[in-house]
Motif scaffolding. Structure first.
Motif, PDB file in Angstrom:
ATOM      1  N   GLY A  61       0.846  -1.186   0.000  1.00  0.00           N
ATOM      2  CA  GLY A  61       0.000   0.000   0.000  1.00  0.00           C
ATOM      3  C   GLY A  61       0.879   1.232   0.000  1.00  0.00           C
ATOM      4  O   GLY A  61       2.108   1.144  -0.055  1.00  0.00           O
ATOM      5  N   ARG A  62       0.241   2.370   0.032  1.00  0.00           N
ATOM      6  CA  ARG A  62       1.008   3.600   0.032  1.00  0.00           C
ATOM      7  C   ARG A  62       0.346   4.596   0.975  1.00  0.00           C
ATOM      8  O   ARG A  62      -0.869   4.732   0.971  1.00  0.00           O
ATOM      9  CB  ARG A  62       1.012   4.176  -1.399  1.00  0.00           C
ATOM     10  CG  ARG A  62       2.301   4.814  -1.792  1.00  0.00           C
ATOM     11  CD  ARG A  62       2.322   5.044  -3.294  1.00  0.00           C
ATOM     12  NE  ARG A  62       3.064   3.998  -4.004  1.00  0.00           N
ATOM     13  CZ  ARG A  62       4.394   3.926  -4.008  1.00  0.00           C
ATOM     14  NH1 ARG A  62       5.122   4.807  -3.349  1.00  0.00           N
ATOM     15  NH2 ARG A  62       5.000   2.985  -4.694  1.00  0.00           N
ATOM     16  N   ASN A  63       1.158   5.221   1.777  1.00  0.00           N
ATOM     17  CA  ASN A  63       0.628   6.270   2.640  1.00  0.00           C
ATOM     18  C   ASN A  63       0.291   7.442   1.737  1.00  0.00           C
ATOM     19  O   ASN A  63       1.184   8.020   1.103  1.00  0.00           O
ATOM     20  CB  ASN A  63       1.702   6.666   3.674  1.00  0.00           C
ATOM     21  CG  ASN A  63       1.226   7.776   4.591  1.00  0.00           C
ATOM     22  OD1 ASN A  63       0.440   8.640   4.182  1.00  0.00           O
ATOM     23  ND2 ASN A  63       1.701   7.767   5.809  1.00  0.00           N
ATOM     24  N   PRO A  64      -0.996   7.788   1.623  1.00  0.00           N
ATOM     25  CA  PRO A  64      -1.371   8.825   0.653  1.00  0.00           C
ATOM     26  C   PRO A  64      -0.777  10.200   0.978  1.00  0.00           C
ATOM     27  O   PRO A  64      -0.627  11.042   0.104  1.00  0.00           O
ATOM     28  CB  PRO A  64      -2.899   8.850   0.730  1.00  0.00           C
ATOM     29  CG  PRO A  64      -3.266   8.144   1.978  1.00  0.00           C
ATOM     30  CD  PRO A  64      -2.137   7.249   2.352  1.00  0.00           C
ATOM     31  N   ARG A  65      -0.427  10.410   2.230  1.00  0.00           N
ATOM     32  CA  ARG A  65       0.131  11.709   2.604  1.00  0.00           C
ATOM     33  C   ARG A  65       1.610  11.830   2.232  1.00  0.00           C
ATOM     34  O   ARG A  65       2.039  12.826   1.677  1.00  0.00           O
ATOM     35  CB  ARG A  65      -0.055  11.951   4.099  1.00  0.00           C
ATOM     36  CG  ARG A  65       0.201  13.399   4.467  1.00  0.00           C
ATOM     37  CD  ARG A  65      -0.041  13.648   5.927  1.00  0.00           C
ATOM     38  NE  ARG A  65      -1.417  13.272   6.287  1.00  0.00           N
ATOM     39  CZ  ARG A  65      -2.141  13.945   7.177  1.00  0.00           C
ATOM     40  NH1 ARG A  65      -1.651  14.977   7.781  1.00  0.00           N
ATOM     41  NH2 ARG A  65      -3.352  13.542   7.476  1.00  0.00           N
ATOM     42  N   THR A  66       2.352  10.766   2.553  1.00  0.00           N
ATOM     43  CA  THR A  66       3.805  10.854   2.332  1.00  0.00           C
ATOM     44  C   THR A  66       4.255  10.138   1.062  1.00  0.00           C
ATOM     45  O   THR A  66       5.375  10.314   0.610  1.00  0.00           O
ATOM     46  CB  THR A  66       4.552  10.217   3.522  1.00  0.00           C
ATOM     47  OG1 THR A  66       4.219   8.822   3.561  1.00  0.00           O
ATOM     48  CG2 THR A  66       4.151  10.848   4.842  1.00  0.00           C
ATOM     49  N   GLY A  67       3.362   9.283   0.506  1.00  0.00           N
ATOM     50  CA  GLY A  67       3.756   8.547  -0.689  1.00  0.00           C
ATOM     51  C   GLY A  67       4.617   7.340  -0.368  1.00  0.00           C
ATOM     52  O   GLY A  67       5.045   6.609  -1.258  1.00  0.00           O
TER      53      GLY A  67
END
Lengths: 97, 93
Positions: free
Chosen positions: B61-67
């Motif tokens: 997955g990817r942290n949408p805030r930090t990428g």
């Protein structure tokens, strides 16, 4: 992994074991619970069961679909669909947490 | 409608039952469904709908805030499919 399928009969049996009612009445109560939930949903109401989940009705607008066999475009009319959102408690329980 | 409103409604329809018993009946039904799903079983309530469990693979997955990329573990998710009769009742004009 999925083996068995539970039905109304299993729910009635569980109610029968839990409360001292007859098998017949236990079955009627399971039916009454499902009926009341369905009636509320048909009226457009949300049904929120704590620790279990929320059933809600969503309005879908018209869109153009396609017959996958013939490729023909067909309009999909506006309709109401039922959505179930499991609670965190239920999700955790299913994952054995 | 909340669970307590549902209990209230069933209690009104069954004045011969103790409120406490109606509470147990309603709780037992949802508990039984949850328990079945926890075992990986399906619950099929004709006319109303069916509950089942779907397996989701692990993924990145990817942290949408930090990428930032984060591993997401495999998990089981509950799924509900509306029964034919209820689906039709929702759409009677």
């Amino acid at each position: 992994m999925s083996g068995q399928t539970l039905t109304r009969a299993d729910l009635s049996e569980a109610v029968y074991q839990e409360v001292g009612l007859s098998r017949n009445e236990s079955a009627e109560l399971v039916e009454a619970v499902l009926d009341e939930m369905a009636d509320a949903l048909v009226k457009g109401e949300m049904v929120k069961i704590s620790s279990f989940g929320t059933f809600s009705v969503r309005e879908k607008g018209q869109r153009i679909g396609r017959n996958p066999k013939t490729g023909e475009e067909v309009p999909i009319l506006p309709r109401r669909v039922l959505v179930f959102r499991a609670s965190h408690v239920l999700k955790k329980r299913i994952n054995g947490e | 409608m909340t669970k307590s409103e549902l209990i209230q409604r069933i209690a009104e329809l069954n004045p011969h039952l103790y409120h406490r018993d109606v509470d147990r009946i309603v709780s037992t039904i949802f508990d039984e469904i949850a328990e079945a799903l926890a075992r990986g079983d399906r619950v099929e309530l004709r006319g109303f709908g069916a509950f089942s469990v779907k397996q989701r693979d692990s993924r990145i997955g990817r942290n949408p805030r930090t990428g930032e990329a984060v591993p997401v573990a495999a998990k089981a998710v509950p799924f509900f499919k509306t029964g034919k009769q209820l689906r039709e009742r929702l759409n009677v004009d």
